[in-house]
Enzyme design. Structure first.
Site, PDB file in Angstrom:
ATOM      1  CB  VAL A   1     -40.156 -43.272 105.248  1.00 25.30           C
ATOM      2  CG1 VAL A   1     -39.475 -43.287 106.604  1.00 25.30           C
ATOM      3  CG2 VAL A   1     -39.520 -42.229 104.350  1.00 25.30           C
TER       4      VAL A   1
ATOM      5  CG  ASP B   1     -30.315 -46.521 102.946  1.00 20.05           C
ATOM      6  OD1 ASP B   1     -30.709 -47.699 102.831  1.00 20.05           O
ATOM      7  OD2 ASP B   1     -31.025 -45.603 103.394  1.00 20.05           O
TER       8      ASP B   1
ATOM      9  CG  HIS C   1     -31.997 -48.012 108.195  1.00 18.93           C
ATOM     10  ND1 HIS C   1     -30.723 -48.079 107.678  1.00 18.93           N
ATOM     11  CD2 HIS C   1     -32.821 -47.852 107.124  1.00 18.93           C
ATOM     12  CE1 HIS C   1     -30.760 -47.945 106.361  1.00 18.93           C
ATOM     13  NE2 HIS C   1     -32.025 -47.805 106.000  1.00 18.93           N
TER      14      HIS C   1
ATOM     15  CD  GLN D   1     -37.123 -45.094 110.122  1.00 14.08           C
ATOM     16  OE1 GLN D   1     -35.922 -44.870 110.164  1.00 14.08           O
ATOM     17  NE2 GLN D   1     -37.741 -45.460 109.022  1.00 14.08           N
TER      18      GLN D   1
ATOM     19  CG  HIS E   1     -32.752 -50.759 102.259  1.00 16.14           C
ATOM     20  ND1 HIS E   1     -33.064 -49.865 103.269  1.00 16.14           N
ATOM     21  CD2 HIS E   1     -32.816 -51.983 102.828  1.00 16.14           C
ATOM     22  CE1 HIS E   1     -33.319 -50.534 104.387  1.00 16.14           C
ATOM     23  NE2 HIS E   1     -33.176 -51.826 104.135  1.00 16.14           N
TER      24      HIS E   1
ATOM     25  CB  SER F   1     -36.914 -48.815 110.266  1.00 17.53           C
ATOM     26  OG  SER F   1     -35.719 -48.583 109.554  1.00 17.53           O
TER      27      SER F   1
ATOM     28  CD  GLU G   1     -36.229 -47.989  99.968  1.00 17.99           C
ATOM     29  OE1 GLU G   1     -35.384 -48.522 100.720  1.00 17.99           O
ATOM     30  OE2 GLU G   1     -37.096 -47.199 100.379  1.00 17.99           O
TER      31      GLU G   1
END
Length: 365
Positions: A272, A287, A280, A243, A338, A278, A335
């Protein structure tokens, strides 16, 4: 007794006004000017100590600050003159070069996607951080994946999960629920946060995420394929190093277009997530692309895969994390690729009421 100049001038104008009515106007004006000058004179005459003290304080202030003036710092490497001359002199004596100032046309600036900054990447520190391959359901099934808890296959799990969701008013949500953890710029990942790593074997390698979402994730991909949509995962779990790498690389790319660091940072954070904030990194976000659309951009929303996901993701506990029109709340641009796992009950409420996760927290937690 001898009269003062002020008294004599005052008497003169009074007598002048008495002589003739034609002289009253000039006499009044002269008398007013005379009185004004007298009062000013008396003010300064009687305030000698006051003005002397003020002058002394001003002198001390000027003397004290004069030592900060560049002319007194020649021995320290500074020279007298204007600031521009000083900058040129310092740069001339060093190896530093100043970048040319460029005017950035923001209206024509294209937002950089992940692929834009990772394409052709040969940085040694990048290798091993992230498997950027796309994972399709066929590649997972070819590894004969079985759910470790139930031992059942994906088709059986999908059928078993078909049930009605309770009404929103009958459901109680907890802020301590791992499925509902709020991660964004204002709520970074807690230092003590941990989750069980799950590894899905694929033909191209291991795909990692929170193991508690694997069953629903694969069930959703199977259901999409049954409807003729072949989903691909291009970004599951990301560690902090990746990241940071992605975030910093995008900042550098914007700076090469003429932006300052602050401008590049602000624009990068719209696309980002700031490292440490994040989803993630906690294994709950994915994604998605499809076999017919392989670009992470807003066009994905109009594809069959994007439409299917938005309509059915809540049935498997997923939500569109950054919906259109909620940018002012999420601080992230739209997004459509996502998706985030929050559990079926919360996902149904969020998607049906067209909320983002932040709004759900404000309303139900």
């Amino acid at each position: 007794m001898k009269r003062s100049y002020h008294e004599r001038a005052k008497a003169f104008f009074i007598n002048m006004g008495r002589r003739s009515w034609l002289l009253k106007g000039p006499a009044i004006i002269g008398l007013a000017v005379c009185m004004l000058l007298h009062r000013v004179f008396e003010y300064f005459r009687r305030g000698t100590k006051r003005f002397a003290s003020a002058a002394f304080i001003l002198l001390c202030f000027m003397v004290g600050n004069s030592f900060a003036y560049p002319v007194f710092q020649e021995e320290s490497g500074f020279v007298s003159g204007n600031e521009k001359d000083q900058e040129v002199a310092v740069v001339a004596d060093s190896d530093i070069t100043l970048a040319d100032e460029q005017e950035v046309a923001y209206e024509d600036l294209e937002i950089l996607e992940d692929e834009d900054v990772l394409e052709g990447c040969g940085d040694a520190e990048f290798h091993g951080m992230e498997n950027v391959d796309k994972y399709s359901l066929d590649e997972i099934l070819n590894m004969d994946y079985q759910d470790e808890q139930t031992g059942g296959n994906i088709e059986d799990d999908a059928e078993a999960d078909e049930k009605d969701i309770e009404a929103a008013e009958d459901i109680e949500f907890s802020a301590d629920d791992w499925k509902l953890v709020l991660i964004n710029k204002q709520h970074p990942i807690p230092d003590e946060y941990t989750f069980p790593f799950g590894v899905i074997k694929t033909i191209k390698g291991d795909m990692q995420c929170d193991e508690r979402v694997i069953e629903e994730l694969l069930a959703m991909m199977q259901a999409a394929r049954n409807d003729g949509v072949n989903l691909e995962i291009c970004s599951p779990y990301r560690d902090l190093s990746y990241q940071e790498f992605l975030f910093n690389r995008k900042i550098k790319a914007y700076m090469k277009k003429g932006m300052s660091y602050i401008e590049a940072y602000a624009l990068t954070s719209q696309a980002v997530t700031v490292p440490g904030a994040s989803e993630h990194q906690i294994g709950l976000a994915f994604d998605f692309l499809s076999d017919t659309y392989i670009t992470l951009d807003e066009g994905f929303a109009d594809t069959s895969a994007g439409i299917w996901l938005e309509e059915h993701c809540h049935e498997y506990g997923f939500i569109l994390r950054y919906p259109k029109g909620k940018e002012y709340i999420t601080s992230i641009e739209f997004e459509p690729w996502h998706f985030r796992y929050v559990g079926k009950e919360a996902a149904t409420i969020i998607m049906e009421q067209e909320l983002c996760l932040e709004e759900f927290w404000d309303k139900y937690l």
